[in-house]
Design a protein around this motif. Structure first.
Motif: not given
Length: 617
Positions: A424, A443-444, A460, A544, A551, A556, A559
């Protein structure tokens, strides 16, 4: 039965369940706790995603209370006793009665409106599926198939071709398959085939999905793929690129909770395609089917192995189960013989009901090859093979699958910081909101739960702390440049929907306007960014990390899945499969071996009578 005190302490019931049960007792003019329990159970069941409760499965069983050491266990009534009370009750009716609760002959207890939704879905789907084969031009269809699909392998059935033929012939069709099996590309070919049919040149088509995020992804996929079709430019131009949310398609009326389109005012389309249909709950499916105009086609797309909708029902999965219970009918198999698709005979002596000719399962993944770790992992989870899953996770040669066995809250923060900065930091350093969106979408972090040391809220906060320590978060109260937020509620006035993601960004400062102000940037339907003031946003949260449920409909490059170290009802095979298949290039799983194995063995079970209702002739 135990004491009233014990029953009032049933920890599984919410305040809504209790108030509803109390209300029905007042309507009945009784204090019978057997009726109270039935009402509380059915209210609680709908909040857990069930359409009804099976009294046979609950009757006579212990019910855990808040502290069994002091209050003991309460038990539900025996079935015969419970049924006697309910069948005599003025607030309980049989199928078709207008009562708060409906009890059917299979000992299933419903809230009245959910029984009506279930019957409506079953009736309308059976009618769609039982329609005669549609008239079509066989020559145009053969020519279209040869242009749009690769030459057939005589040793392998072309499931995409079968799906296309099915959608041309049937008013109702359903395509299911995992990520990368070509569902969207198959749909585009179906639309091209239909638009190439004589008399269908002006076919009115609607593309839709349950959420704004899924609709945007469908729109993007269609836009980027339709130019590759081997058809005339006129046909390509008639394939729509706009994708609606189902609420927008049906014309949601916020003040009333109703929809503008229904049986009396059907949708103005002749072909309706719904992507991510596994996320459509029972009430919404009932509203959609009610608005399908006479003679129109409905095509549902989805992955039956993913998590079902958050709201009550597992309609897509129920349809798949019924349709798969038998092979295609003799009439259908005869009809497609000219297209060299040789299907096995029906496995059911009585046929599979009206839905048996409607479903096609896409089995070949074009994204994950045989050597793909993500592909192998998703298949082992899908099959419920815990040993194979752990073996794959332990294999060192797989570059796209990483497993860290075990995580505790103390070490989690240190391990997360590295991952968060890699994923991030670039988003917060981006030079434009467009660049920030592109980087953020790669990304996640996914979580199975919302609360606790392994939940979304905590992760988060860890992410923001880690980014702040590196000087990447310049605090302006709750808002800072680059903060990603996800909507948790629909707001039709400003066209933001549950699941939509925006990124906070400063506007360009102008001397006459004073210092730069923070706004939240969202991609618009035109592809450009639109700016919404934070004060106008509906309920939202930093994102984030997000739940696996949220989802769905997204993918993404990378992951990270973090699972809690203790048992939870959220840890299921469907959750694990959904999380792993969100990754295109790499998935990391941080979880104890026991947690993974337990998740694979636990299936999501949604109680309903829809399968039985759909199976009727």
């Amino acid at each position: 039965m135990k004491t009233e005190t014990a029953l009032n302490q049933l920890d599984r019931f919410t305040d809504i369940d209790r108030h509803f049960a109390d209300f029905l007792l007042r309507l009945e003019g009784t204090q019978d706790r057997r009726l109270w329990l039935a009402a509380a159970f059915v209210s609680n069941a709908t909040q857990s995603g069930n359409v009804c409760i099976d009294l046979s499965a609950i009757a006579g069983k212990p019910i855990l209370v808040e502290d069994a050491r002091t209050t003991g266990n309460a038990c539900a009534p025996e079935l015969s006793d419970w049924m006697n009370v309910l069948t005599r009750s003025a607030v309980v009716g049989g199928p078709g009665d207008f009562r708060p609760l409906v009890l059917d002959q299979a000992n299933r207890l419903y809230l009245c409106r959910y029984w009506k939704y279930e019957q409506q879905v079953a009736k309308l789907l059976r009618q769609l599926a039982a329609s005669d084969l549609q008239e079509f031009d066989a020559t145009a269809l053969r020519e279209g198939l040869s242009r749009l699909f690769s030459p057939q392998d005589p040793d392998e059935l072309d499931w995409q071709r079968l799906a296309a033929i099915t959608a041309v012939l049937r008013r109702f069709s359903l395509i299911t398959g995992g990520p990368g099996t070509g569902k969207t590309s198959t749909v585009l070919r179906i639309l091209a085939l239909l638009l190439s049919q004589p008399g269908y040149e002006q076919l009115r088509i609607a593309l839709a999905a349950p959420t704004g995020k899924a609709a945007a992804r469908l729109k993007e996929a269609v836009k980027h793929s339709k130019e590759t079709l081997e058809v005339s430019p006129e046909v390509v131009a008639r394939i729509p690129e706009e994708a609606f949310t189902l609420h927008r398609l049906l014309g949601f009326i916020p003040a009333s909770g109703a929809f503008r389109h229904n049986r009396a005012n059907p949708l103005p389309f002749e072909m309706i395609v719904v992507d991510e249909a596994s996320m459509v709950d029972l009430p919404l499916m009932a509203k959609l089917l009610d608005a399908v105009p006479p003679g129109a086609r409905l095509l549902l797309l989805g992955d039956r192995d993913q998590l079902a909708s958050v709201e009550p029902g597992a309609v897509f999965g129920d349809i798949c189960s019924v349709a798969e219970s038998a092979g295609r009918s003799k009439g259908f198999r005869e009809c497609i013989k000219p297209y060299r698709l040789d299907l096995p005979a029906s496995s059911s002596p009585n046929g599979g009901g009206p839905l048996q000719d409607s479903m096609t399962v896409l089995r070949r993944s074009y994204r994950f090859g045989t050597d793909s770790g993500i592909g192998q992992l998703s298949r082992s989870i899908q099959a419920g093979d815990g040993d194979a899953t752990i073996h794959l996770l332990s294999t060192k040669g797989l570059n796209d699958v990483i497993w860290e066995d075990g995580a505790n809250p103390t070490s989690l923060q240190n391990r997360l910081e590295r991952w968060i900065l890699e994923a991030y930091a670039g988003c917060l350093q981006a030079g434009s909101p467009e660049e920030a969106f592109t980087l953020f979408a790669r990304s996640r972090i996914l979580c199975a739960v919302r609360r606790g040391p392994f939940g979304v809220a905590f992760i988060n906060s860890v992410a923001e702390d880690a980014l702040a320590r590196k000087g990447l978060v310049r605090s302006r109260g709750a808002w800072y440049r680059g903060r990603p937020v996800m909507m948790n509620r629909n707001d039709y006035q400003i066209r933001l929907f549950n699941g939509d993601i925006g990124i906070a960004w400063e506007d360009s400062p102008r001397a006459e306007a004073g210092p730069a102000q923070i706004g939240v940037m969202f991609p618009s339907e035109s592809g450009e960014m639109r700016r919404i003031l934070p004060s106008r946003l509906p309920e939202h949260e930093t994102v984030y990390a997000m739940t696996v449920h949220k989802a769905q409909g997204s993918e993404f490059d990378r992951v990270l899945l973090i699972l809690p170290d203790q048992a939870s009802a959220a840890l299921t095979r469907e959750m694990l499969y959904t999380a792993v298949t969100r990754a295109r290039k790499r998935v990391e799983i941080w979880a104890r071996r026991e947690t993974i194995e337990a998740s694979i063995q636990r299936r999501v079970t949604r109680h309903s009578g829809l399968r039985e209702a759909l199976s009727r002739g």
